[in-house]
Design a protein around this motif. Structure first.
Motif, PDB file in Angstrom:
ATOM      1  N   ASP A  45       0.970  -1.037   0.061  1.00 38.54           N
ATOM      2  CA  ASP A  45       0.012   0.020   0.210  1.00 38.54           C
ATOM      3  C   ASP A  45       0.851   1.056   0.076  1.00 38.54           C
ATOM      4  O   ASP A  45       2.356   1.159   0.003  1.00 38.54           O
ATOM      5  CB  ASP A  45      -0.869  -0.060   1.021  1.00 38.54           C
ATOM      6  N   LYS A  46       0.244   2.286   0.043  1.00 32.22           N
ATOM      7  CA  LYS A  46       1.102   3.702  -0.183  1.00 32.22           C
ATOM      8  C   LYS A  46       2.061   3.921   1.010  1.00 32.22           C
ATOM      9  O   LYS A  46       3.037   4.404   0.853  1.00 32.22           O
ATOM     10  CB  LYS A  46      -0.021   4.952  -0.091  1.00 32.22           C
ATOM     11  N   ASP A  47       1.609   3.513   2.226  1.00 31.07           N
ATOM     12  CA  ASP A  47       2.576   3.588   3.392  1.00 31.07           C
ATOM     13  C   ASP A  47       3.714   2.927   3.184  1.00 31.07           C
ATOM     14  O   ASP A  47       4.787   3.442   3.315  1.00 31.07           O
ATOM     15  CB  ASP A  47       1.770   3.260   4.686  1.00 31.07           C
ATOM     16  N   LEU A  71       5.139   1.323   0.646  1.00 30.16           N
ATOM     17  CA  LEU A  71       5.780   1.763  -0.579  1.00 30.16           C
ATOM     18  C   LEU A  71       6.484   3.107  -0.560  1.00 30.16           C
ATOM     19  O   LEU A  71       7.806   3.137  -0.875  1.00 30.16           O
ATOM     20  CB  LEU A  71       4.868   1.842  -1.829  1.00 30.16           C
ATOM     21  N   GLU A  72       5.860   4.034   0.407  1.00 30.43           N
ATOM     22  CA  GLU A  72       6.807   5.134   0.685  1.00 30.43           C
ATOM     23  C   GLU A  72       7.948   4.795   1.545  1.00 30.43           C
ATOM     24  O   GLU A  72       9.145   5.399   1.143  1.00 30.43           O
ATOM     25  CB  GLU A  72       6.015   6.050   1.330  1.00 30.43           C
ATOM     26  N   ASN A  93      -3.793   1.108   3.764  1.00 35.65           N
ATOM     27  CA  ASN A  93      -4.159   2.330   3.089  1.00 35.65           C
ATOM     28  C   ASN A  93      -4.673   1.968   1.757  1.00 35.65           C
ATOM     29  O   ASN A  93      -3.777   1.771   0.944  1.00 35.65           O
ATOM     30  CB  ASN A  93      -2.838   3.164   3.187  1.00 35.65           C
ATOM     31  N   SER A 148      -5.248   4.348  -0.582  1.00 37.15           N
ATOM     32  CA  SER A 148      -5.049   5.598  -1.429  1.00 37.15           C
ATOM     33  C   SER A 148      -4.434   4.687  -2.713  1.00 37.15           C
ATOM     34  O   SER A 148      -3.564   3.913  -2.648  1.00 37.15           O
ATOM     35  CB  SER A 148      -4.323   6.388  -0.774  1.00 37.15           C
ATOM     36  N   ASP A 149      -4.747   5.442  -3.864  1.00 37.74           N
ATOM     37  CA  ASP A 149      -4.234   5.338  -5.027  1.00 37.74           C
ATOM     38  C   ASP A 149      -2.605   5.307  -5.209  1.00 37.74           C
ATOM     39  O   ASP A 149      -2.129   6.363  -4.434  1.00 37.74           O
ATOM     40  CB  ASP A 149      -4.866   6.057  -6.115  1.00 37.74           C
ATOM     41  N   THR A 150      -1.989   4.301  -5.667  1.00 40.68           N
ATOM     42  CA  THR A 150      -0.258   4.379  -5.408  1.00 40.68           C
ATOM     43  C   THR A 150       0.292   4.564  -6.834  1.00 40.68           C
ATOM     44  O   THR A 150       1.387   4.459  -7.202  1.00 40.68           O
ATOM     45  CB  THR A 150      -0.108   2.899  -5.281  1.00 40.68           C
ATOM     46  N   THR A 151      -0.515   4.741  -7.925  1.00 38.99           N
ATOM     47  CA  THR A 151      -0.166   5.186  -9.111  1.00 38.99           C
ATOM     48  C   THR A 151       1.046   6.331  -9.416  1.00 38.99           C
ATOM     49  O   THR A 151       2.121   6.153  -9.777  1.00 38.99           O
ATOM     50  CB  THR A 151      -1.237   5.374 -10.142  1.00 38.99           C
ATOM     51  N   LEU A 154       2.748   7.126  -6.957  1.00 41.43           N
ATOM     52  CA  LEU A 154       3.981   6.468  -6.257  1.00 41.43           C
ATOM     53  C   LEU A 154       4.711   5.897  -7.123  1.00 41.43           C
ATOM     54  O   LEU A 154       6.239   5.606  -7.234  1.00 41.43           O
ATOM     55  CB  LEU A 154       3.739   5.968  -5.130  1.00 41.43           C
ATOM     56  N   PRO A 200      -2.339  -4.721  -3.169  1.00 42.68           N
ATOM     57  CA  PRO A 200      -1.653  -4.454  -2.137  1.00 42.68           C
ATOM     58  C   PRO A 200      -1.491  -5.536  -1.013  1.00 42.68           C
ATOM     59  O   PRO A 200      -0.521  -5.751  -0.297  1.00 42.68           O
ATOM     60  CB  PRO A 200      -2.302  -3.340  -1.381  1.00 42.68           C
TER      61      PRO A 200
END
Length: 262
Positions: free
Chosen positions: A105-107, A109-110, A202, A204-207, A209, A243
């Protein structure tokens, strides 16, 4: 109420309310620990199902109380940077790197992207031989004897990196492949882990990122075997990234960053 909760209270007050709800009566010092796992903990987590913004804000509270951080520079960046200095000769022989995360997910991956930036030079001709980086999320864990042994190795020998357990897996005689695993703190027993990951996901869209990852490494970026980005261009409309049980494969450009035309 005449006003929506998110409009009526500033973030500081909302954080106090979240903390009060998420804190178990058995937790010391008003800490959101999620352990021991009780009906009270399960009921309080239903707050995360209210809406996306409240879920995100509650998750930030849970992360902060359990030591999971995303700050600059991250410890994962420092860890990968030190690998380049201490074990640089071996890393220059590595052709493939696999990293297993709790979620894609976004978290998460960041977080992992902050560390991967330290490895970009391994993809450049003359500096390294890294041909691919694969990020994995495995929905069912452990999935077999090897998975179980890797989980035990992570629990017993892993280091705390940005609040997560992180470890290189035991050498399996594949000299050209380096495998890492990471996991969140063990909030609960095996039976609750899958449910908890779903609550903390999370959505949220990850595109954007994924595009940032591709911009850094160039070459190709594939989602579950399907090409999403190639040489700076998005070749598919959506990422379709799962995810919970997905795969991101980065095939870096071997051209130095300064020489890329895009």
């Amino acid at each position: 109420m005449s006003h929506r909760f998110l409009d009526a209270f500033p973030r500081e007050i909302r954080d106090q309310i979240y903390t009060y709800i998420l804190t178990s009566s058995s937790s010391p010092s008003n800490a959101v620990t999620l352990s021991p796992w009780t009906f009270e903990v399960t009921r309080s987590l239903s707050l995360l199902r209210t809406c996306k913004q409240i879920q995100r804000e509650c998750k930030e509270i849970i992360w902060r109380h359990n030591g999971l951080y995303l700050r600059c520079p991250t410890e994962i960046f420092t860890r990968f940077s030190s690998l380049m200095e201490v074990d640089g000769l071996r890393l220059r022989r590595i052709r493939h790197m696999d990293i297993v995360l709790e979620l894609l997910d976004k978290d998460d991956l960041e977080w992992i992207l902050s560390g991967l930036k330290a490895l970009v030079q391994l993809t450049h001709v003359g500096s390294g031989s890294l041909e691919s980086i694969t990020l994995l999320a495995i929905h069912e864990r452990p999935r077999g004897v090897n998975e179980f042994l890797e989980e035990m190795h992570l629990m017993c020998s892993g280091d705390w990196v940005d609040g997560r357990l992180f470890a290189a897996m035991p050498d399996n005689d594949i000299e050209t492949t380096l495998v890492f695993k990471s996991s969140w703190p063990h909030f609960s027993n095996w039976g609750k882990q899958r449910w908890l990951r779903e609550m903390l996901l999370n959505r949220s869209d990850t595109t954007a990122l994924l595009k940032e990852i591709h911009t850094i490494f160039g070459g190709e970026l594939l989602i579950d075997g399907s090409l999403l980005f190639k040489d700076g261009e998005q070749v598919a409309k959506t990422s379709k990234l799962n995810p919970r049980d997905g795969e991101i494969k980065i095939v870096p450009s071997r051209v130095p960053l300064a020489a890329r035309s895009w």
